[in-house]
Design a protein around this motif. Structure first.
Motif, mmCIF file in Angstrom:
data_model
loop_
_atom_site.group_PDB
_atom_site.id
_atom_site.type_symbol
_atom_site.label_atom_id
_atom_site.label_comp_id
_atom_site.label_asym_id
_atom_site.label_seq_id
_atom_site.Cartn_x
_atom_site.Cartn_y
_atom_site.Cartn_z
ATOM 1 N N CYS A 51 -0.013 2.483 -5.648
ATOM 2 C CA CYS A 51 -0.049 3.716 -6.419
ATOM 3 C C CYS A 51 0.975 4.651 -5.803
ATOM 4 O O CYS A 51 0.963 4.863 -4.574
ATOM 5 C CB CYS A 51 -1.445 4.326 -6.398
ATOM 6 N N ASN A 52 1.853 5.177 -6.605
ATOM 7 C CA ASN A 52 2.917 6.071 -6.124
ATOM 8 C C ASN A 52 3.743 5.432 -5.016
ATOM 9 O O ASN A 52 4.130 6.091 -4.048
ATOM 10 C CB ASN A 52 2.339 7.408 -5.657
ATOM 11 N N GLY A 53 3.995 4.134 -5.120
ATOM 12 C CA GLY A 53 4.832 3.439 -4.149
ATOM 13 C C GLY A 53 4.146 3.068 -2.847
ATOM 14 O O GLY A 53 4.764 2.491 -1.965
ATOM 15 N N LYS A 54 2.859 3.376 -2.712
ATOM 16 C CA LYS A 54 2.119 3.056 -1.489
ATOM 17 C C LYS A 54 1.073 1.987 -1.781
ATOM 18 O O LYS A 54 0.403 2.028 -2.815
ATOM 19 C CB LYS A 54 1.416 4.295 -0.939
ATOM 20 N N THR A 55 0.925 1.053 -0.847
ATOM 21 C CA THR A 55 -0.112 0.024 -0.988
ATOM 22 C C THR A 55 -1.465 0.670 -0.724
ATOM 23 O O THR A 55 -1.680 1.268 0.330
ATOM 24 C CB THR A 55 0.128 -1.132 -0.005
ATOM 25 N N VAL A 56 -2.373 0.553 -1.698
ATOM 26 C CA VAL A 56 -3.714 1.131 -1.556
ATOM 27 C C VAL A 56 -4.777 0.058 -1.351
ATOM 28 O O VAL A 56 -5.909 0.363 -0.977
ATOM 29 C CB VAL A 56 -4.080 2.020 -2.765
ATOM 30 N N VAL A 86 -1.245 -3.578 -10.061
ATOM 31 C CA VAL A 86 -1.940 -4.688 -9.399
ATOM 32 C C VAL A 86 -1.111 -5.956 -9.591
ATOM 33 O O VAL A 86 -0.681 -6.257 -10.708
ATOM 34 C CB VAL A 86 -3.361 -4.881 -9.964
ATOM 35 N N THR A 87 -0.897 -6.681 -8.487
ATOM 36 C CA THR A 87 -0.120 -7.919 -8.509
ATOM 37 C C THR A 87 -0.888 -9.010 -7.786
ATOM 38 O O THR A 87 -1.496 -8.750 -6.739
ATOM 39 C CB THR A 87 1.240 -7.726 -7.797
ATOM 40 N N TRP A 88 -0.886 -10.228 -8.354
ATOM 41 C CA TRP A 88 -1.453 -11.377 -7.631
ATOM 42 C C TRP A 88 -0.447 -12.513 -7.603
ATOM 43 O O TRP A 88 0.430 -12.611 -8.451
ATOM 44 C CB TRP A 88 -2.794 -11.831 -8.186
ATOM 45 N N VAL A 89 -0.604 -13.370 -6.575
ATOM 46 C CA VAL A 89 0.209 -14.581 -6.418
ATOM 47 C C VAL A 89 -0.761 -15.720 -6.140
ATOM 48 O O VAL A 89 -1.669 -15.600 -5.321
ATOM 49 C CB VAL A 89 1.203 -14.453 -5.240
ATOM 50 N N ASP A 90 -0.560 -16.864 -6.850
ATOM 51 C CA ASP A 90 -1.482 -17.982 -6.652
ATOM 52 C C ASP A 90 -0.830 -19.132 -5.889
ATOM 53 O O ASP A 90 0.314 -19.030 -5.440
ATOM 54 C CB ASP A 90 -2.101 -18.445 -7.978
#
Length: 103
Positions: A51-56, A86-90
């Motif tokens: 959010c706003n370039g920061k990992t939350v 939100v990003t995921w990698v499998d």
């Protein structure tokens, strides 16, 4: 895996609660198919939210997470109208990114 994530983000006072429903088969690699062969492992390994370039939020998942997982988390430091990404990698290096707006 073309289905988008469903992301809801709502602010109560200064706390943002994010709810995410992901579409993914989440195979453990231990189940056998109809032909008796083992179905290869295929699951989400890494999930991040910014959010706003920061990992939350950042998480590492394993094979024990259920099909079409639901994720909920809270954080502070944002405002209504900001975007949560939100990003995921499998395990097959497939990736998915979607965003929601804080209401």
């Amino acid at each position: 895996m073309a289905d988008p994530m469903k992301i809801r983000a709502a602010m109560t006072e200064d706390v943002i609660e994010v709810k995410v429903l992901m579409s993914h088969p989440m195979e453990t690699g231990q189940r056998k198919g109809a032909d008796g062969a083992v179905v290869p492992a295929h699951f989400i390994q890494q999930v991040t939210a910014t959010c706003n370039g920061k990992t939350v939020m950042s998480a590492q998942w394993g094979a024990s997470v259920s099909k079409n997982p639901f994720l909920s988390f809270k954080f502070k430091g944002a405002a209504k109208g900001d975007k949560v990404i939100v990003t995921w990698v499998d395990t097959k290096a497939d990736t998915r990114t979607d965003e929601g707006v804080i209401a």
